[in-house]
Design an enzyme around this catalytic site. Sequence first.
Site, short mmCIF file in Angstrom:
data_model
loop_
_atom_site.label_atom_id
_atom_site.label_comp_id
_atom_site.label_asym_id
_atom_site.label_seq_id
_atom_site.Cartn_x
_atom_site.Cartn_y
_atom_site.Cartn_z
N GLY A 241 58.98 -55.96 -49.29
CA GLY A 241 58.73 -54.87 -48.35
C GLY A 241 59.76 -53.77 -48.27
N GLU A 275 61.09 -61.63 -52.23
CA GLU A 275 59.92 -61.23 -53.04
C GLU A 275 59.81 -59.71 -53.15
OE1 GLU A 275 56.63 -62.80 -50.85
OE2 GLU A 275 57.06 -64.88 -51.36
N PRO A 276 60.81 -59.03 -53.66
CA PRO A 276 60.69 -57.57 -53.75
C PRO A 276 59.71 -57.15 -54.84
CG PRO A 276 62.67 -58.28 -54.88
CD PRO A 276 62.06 -59.52 -54.27
N CYS A 346 34.19 -36.74 -59.14
CA CYS A 346 33.28 -36.03 -58.24
C CYS A 346 33.40 -36.52 -56.80
CB CYS A 346 31.85 -36.22 -58.72
SG CYS A 346 31.74 -36.24 -60.50
N TYR A 375 52.41 -50.11 -57.66
CA TYR A 375 51.05 -49.94 -57.13
C TYR A 375 50.37 -48.71 -57.73
CZ TYR A 375 53.08 -53.36 -54.01
OH TYR A 375 53.72 -54.48 -53.51
N1 LLP Z 1 55.27 -60.61 -50.76
C1 LLP Z 1 54.06 -60.58 -50.20
C2 LLP Z 1 53.52 -61.78 -49.56
C3 LLP Z 1 53.29 -59.38 -50.22
O1 LLP Z 1 52.09 -59.35 -49.65
C4 LLP Z 1 53.84 -58.23 -50.83
C5 LLP Z 1 53.09 -56.98 -50.88
C6 LLP Z 1 55.12 -58.32 -51.41
C7 LLP Z 1 55.81 -59.53 -51.35
C8 LLP Z 1 55.77 -57.16 -52.10
O2 LLP Z 1 55.96 -56.11 -51.24
P1 LLP Z 1 56.83 -54.84 -51.68
O3 LLP Z 1 58.25 -55.31 -51.89
O4 LLP Z 1 56.26 -54.31 -52.92
O5 LLP Z 1 56.70 -53.90 -50.55
N2 LLP Z 1 49.32 -51.16 -52.46
C9 LLP Z 1 50.24 -50.83 -51.39
C10 LLP Z 1 51.26 -51.93 -51.13
C11 LLP Z 1 50.65 -53.29 -50.86
C12 LLP Z 1 51.66 -54.38 -50.63
C13 LLP Z 1 51.01 -55.72 -50.51
N3 LLP Z 1 51.91 -56.83 -50.39
C14 LLP Z 1 50.91 -49.48 -51.70
O6 LLP Z 1 50.59 -48.89 -52.73
O7 LLP Z 1 51.72 -49.01 -50.93
#
Ligand code: LLP
Length: 436
Positions: A241, A275-276, A346, A375
């Site tokens: 996150g 979990e980055p 479109c 993403y």
């Molecule tokens: N761990 C879990 C359980 C998650 O659900 C996620 C992301 C992560 C780790 C990794 O999160 P990050 O470090 O990437 O923020 N498609 C969206 C983002 C969806 C994130 C879903 N879960 C976007 O384009 O902003």
Amino acid sequence: MTPFHYQDGELHAEQVPLARIAKAVGTPVYVYSAGALVGAYRRFAAALAAAGVEATICYALKANSNQAVIATFAAEGAGADVVSEGELRRALAAGVPAQKIVFAGVGKTPEEMAFALETGIHQFNVESLPELEALSAVAQRLGLVAPVALRINPDVDAKTHEKISTGKAENKFGINYDQAPAVAARCRELPGVKLVGLAVHIGSQLTDLAPYRAAFERLAALYRALAAEGHPLERLDMGGGLGIAYRDEQPPPVEAYARVVAEATRGLGARIICEPGRHLVGNAGLLLTRAVYVKRGSSRAFVIVDGAMNDLIRPTLYEAWHDIVPVAAPAGDAPVERYDIVGPICESGDFFAKQRPLPPLAAGDLIALCSAGAYGSVMASTYNTRPLVPEVLVKDRDFFVIRPRQEYATLIALDRLPPWLAEEEQVSPKRAAGGG
Ligand code: LLP
């Protein structure tokens, strides 16, 4: 390091001019910098180590699951956070050891559980009582015991976009904080599971440490309480996150994030998992696209590019901002115009930016959509029968196509005609030739 920079009037990825990649591979194309991937990973790992946190970094594959990206992190010692059997298979194919893989997600099917159990993964992050019971049943059938971390919903507002906020009680994610002791107790009765830890993930693109602090403290308190009840806890999974700068956000430095993790978990004796996703890949990639037409309407100027919402859906789905820069460096005294940067699909939702101030653009110009490493290509679709775009990884002076452009023939051949239509097809050549 800045992976993308102007040199001799042209935007480069590391030492490679983007125009050269466009010429060789065509556009649209995703371009990633290997140096930026490795740099982001090392800084993340070093920050945790400096804060005294013993952690396994399980890269969240969902952000960018190209095997070359996964393998780049695996070579640095990373594990993987996966949310489907497909991602698990990719992680294994890219060389991540099963013992470093965490399986998250609210809806794991019994088939996916069986595959993961037979693979011998590190941990299942379980999000509900029914899921726990299903996992135990599958494990028992296979004569195995599943290592389980309960994902807790701490009811904390992550203060991010509502579509990527996951830690409030009304979100579908995790086990309610108050229900956690009962679910932990159930673990003792179920022969196919072993409770080894707790997990949390409150959302994505967080730019403030306060929600993290609140969530981690709640998680640590629960960890203490359950350990005091005799549960053999040994791990805490802090989720992902951590945000990146797309525009003028000021996400906390990773060192400050690591200190929050350290403070919240001090004295617990837990092994930490992080979990980055976005933080490791987001700013290491861009989407390179070419202007096809510049159309001046009565009230707006539109730059119609060859990339579209099916290639990068974030602007239309999350109102996300991606910096847009021309590949040819604009003259210092270039005037500024406002453009809507749009794709050819479109739908009015097919845009990358609205009323964006940019130097004058013309048909044929290459432009880059920045911060598209996370993403981006993973969320692409083939809407409008547009083939999935290629991905290129740059390292120093070299680049390599890590996924070729999908061919029309491959894309169209995915469909099958049912027999009653296939027969029709067989007669049609004759018809076309004027026979039968
Ligand atoms: N761990 C879990 C359980 C998650 O659900 C996620 C992301 C992560 C780790 C990794 O999160 P990050 O470090 O990437 O923020 N498609 C969206 C983002 C969806 C994130 C879903 N879960 C976007 O384009 O902003």
